[in-house]
Design an enzyme around this catalytic site. Structure first.
Site, PDB file in Angstrom:
ATOM      1  N   LYS A 162       0.843  -1.200   0.000  1.00  0.00           N
ATOM      2  CA  LYS A 162       0.000   0.000   0.000  1.00  0.00           C
ATOM      3  C   LYS A 162       0.879   1.250   0.000  1.00  0.00           C
ATOM      4  O   LYS A 162       2.090   1.160   0.249  1.00  0.00           O
ATOM      5  CB  LYS A 162      -0.930  -0.014   1.209  1.00  0.00           C
ATOM      6  N   TYR A 215      17.935  29.302   9.543  1.00  0.00           N
ATOM      7  CA  TYR A 215      16.819  30.147   9.952  1.00  0.00           C
ATOM      8  C   TYR A 215      16.601  30.115  11.458  1.00  0.00           C
ATOM      9  O   TYR A 215      16.732  29.064  12.086  1.00  0.00           O
ATOM     10  CB  TYR A 215      15.524  29.679   9.281  1.00  0.00           C
TER      11      TYR A 215
HETATM   12  C1  LIG Z   1      -0.743  -1.847   6.698  1.00  0.00           C
HETATM   13  C2  LIG Z   1      -1.353  -3.104   7.137  1.00  0.00           C
HETATM   14  C3  LIG Z   1      -0.546  -4.213   7.430  1.00  0.00           C
HETATM   15  C4  LIG Z   1       0.965  -4.145   7.434  1.00  0.00           C
HETATM   16  O1  LIG Z   1       1.401  -3.557   8.626  1.00  0.00           O
HETATM   17  P1  LIG Z   1       2.961  -3.400   8.947  1.00  0.00           P
HETATM   18  O2  LIG Z   1       2.991  -2.865  10.322  1.00  0.00           O
HETATM   19  O3  LIG Z   1       3.494  -2.413   7.962  1.00  0.00           O
HETATM   20  O4  LIG Z   1       3.543  -4.740   8.787  1.00  0.00           O
HETATM   21  C5  LIG Z   1      -1.178  -5.389   7.771  1.00  0.00           C
HETATM   22  N1  LIG Z   1      -2.533  -5.475   7.827  1.00  0.00           N
HETATM   23  C6  LIG Z   1      -3.320  -4.419   7.580  1.00  0.00           C
HETATM   24  C7  LIG Z   1      -4.793  -4.570   7.668  1.00  0.00           C
HETATM   25  C8  LIG Z   1      -2.768  -3.208   7.227  1.00  0.00           C
HETATM   26  O5  LIG Z   1      -3.557  -2.165   6.969  1.00  0.00           O
END
Ligand SMILES: *Cc1c(COP(=O)(O)O)cnc(C)c1O
Length: 365
Positions: free
Chosen positions: A35, A257
């Site tokens: 994702k 800055y």
């Molecule tokens: C993002 C996600 C994962 C992966 O989580 P990580 O902590 O990056 O391993 C697993 N299950 C669901 C439902 C997620 O949304």
């Protein structure tokens, strides 16, 4: 010449990290979570390395289409399911699996007019309180879904809120595991529960489909309890740049800055071609580690849009053109984990890797 900043994606490290997930859970199907454009790495850039995974998990149809366009014919799971009734037609056409977390999705599915046999993940809200059916509703929804002609296969799914540590005086997964097991123990179907923190810390879980995300990219989900070295993970992204100027400061001189950093004694600082417009957070604290020519040094003063400053007091050989690693690995192999850098701005590796901006040139090695 473009500005010297680049984000290097390391295919071998991605592969190595995927193998760590496999080794931890040898009896599970390992889904690579890609994702958010593969946590900022780029779906197309990680695909080759992750082709040996058993499936891909992601959020939106546009990303699912990109995976299919790369030639992937195996499972693709939409973690949050469908966002509209129309999405089911795409799921049908592209052969996508999806979660069902709410009543409205169930109604859409029951109305789907074509002959279809979907692979559905039924999500239980076992305590995270974001998505899913409450435990007391779960069995009834399971029965409903089981009887739908549109459903071929049902998998039990839930997500941990605290797999990365102790909560309520005990391991953070216990309360959710107990609830989940109590509800589904006598129902048929595969299970999918573990994210990275659960894979690394709770090997005993061994569910049928694991969803490994952050660990694949070389960040420790439970830093600072464990570092990437503790988990044998390798950084998959290196944000590298160079020194583009050197300043010789006198005691009392300031840098950047707001004059947020004042030299206590005479010192040399280097100016790095990297700023918050590249994704290095402006609120990062003075003292946050940076590698110069593979040697550890640290940030001084306020990060500006296009530049930041690094302490060169102990690095007399550093000069314009010297390699700077903001996180990841140096060309010579020195490692600076993204987790350490994220701690410098009060955040986590996930956020930094997702936030590298479009003006940074991505390359693969
Ligand atoms: C993002 C996600 C994962 C992966 O989580 P990580 O902590 O990056 O391993 C697993 N299950 C669901 C439902 C997620 O949304």
């Amino acid at each position: 010449m473009p500005r010297p900043i680049t984000a290097v994606i390391h295919s071998q490290s991605l592969q190595h990290n995927l193998n760590v997930a496999r080794t931890k859970m040898p009896n599970s199907q390992v889904y690579a979570v890609v994702k958010a454009n593969a946590y900022g790495h780029g779906i197309e850039r990680v695909y080759q390395a992750f082709k040996s995974a058993d499936g891909f998990a992601l959020l939106d149809l546009a990303e699912a289409k990109r995976i299919r366009a790369l030639g992937w014919t195996g499972p693709v799971l939409l973690l949050e399911g469908i966002f509209s009734e129309q999405d089911l037609f795409d799921c049908h056409e592209l052969g996508l699996s999806f979660s069902i977390h709410s009543e409205y999705q169930l109604e859409w599915l029951a109305r789907f007019p074509l002959e279809a046999q979907f692979d559905v993940y039924l999500k239980m809200n076992s305590g995270m309180n974001r998505l899913g059916f409450r435990p007391e509703q779960y069995r009834q929804v399971w029965q409903q879904l089981s009887s739908l002609p549109q459903v071929q296969r049902l998998t039990h799914m839930m997500h941990f809120s605290d797999a990365d540590g102790e909560r309520f005086g005990r391991e953070g997964i216990a309360h959710q595991c107990q609830l989940f097991d109590a509800i589904i123990h006598d129902l048929p179907g595969a299970r999918s529960v573990s994210n990275s923190a659960a894979i690394l810390r709770h090997e005993q879980l061994q569910s049928d489909v694991i969803r490994s995300g952050i660990m694949l990219y070389g960040s420790s989900p439970d830093y600072p309890s464990h570092s990437i070295q503790d988990w044998d993970l390798q950084p998959a992204m290196s944000l590298r740049s160079e020194l583009i100027a050197i300043q010789q400061l006198k005691a009392g001189d300031s840098v950047g800055y707001g004059s947020k950093f004042i030299a206590e004694s005479d010192m040399r600082v280097g100016i790095v071609a990297c700023g918050y417009a590249d994704g290095y957070q402006r609120i990062t604290a003075t003292g946050t580690p940076i590698l110069v020519d593979g040697q550890r040094s640290s940030l001084v003063g306020r990060v500006s849009m296009d530049m930041l400053a690094v302490d060169l007091s102990h690095l007399p050989n550093a000069q314009v053109g010297s390699e700077v690693v903001l996180w990841g690995t140096s060309k010579q192999g020195a490692v600076l984990s993204i987790d350490e850098v994220a701690a410098g701005s009060g955040t986590i590796g996930y956020e930094l890797m997702c936030a590298v901006t479009a003006r940074v040139n991505f390359i693969q090695d």
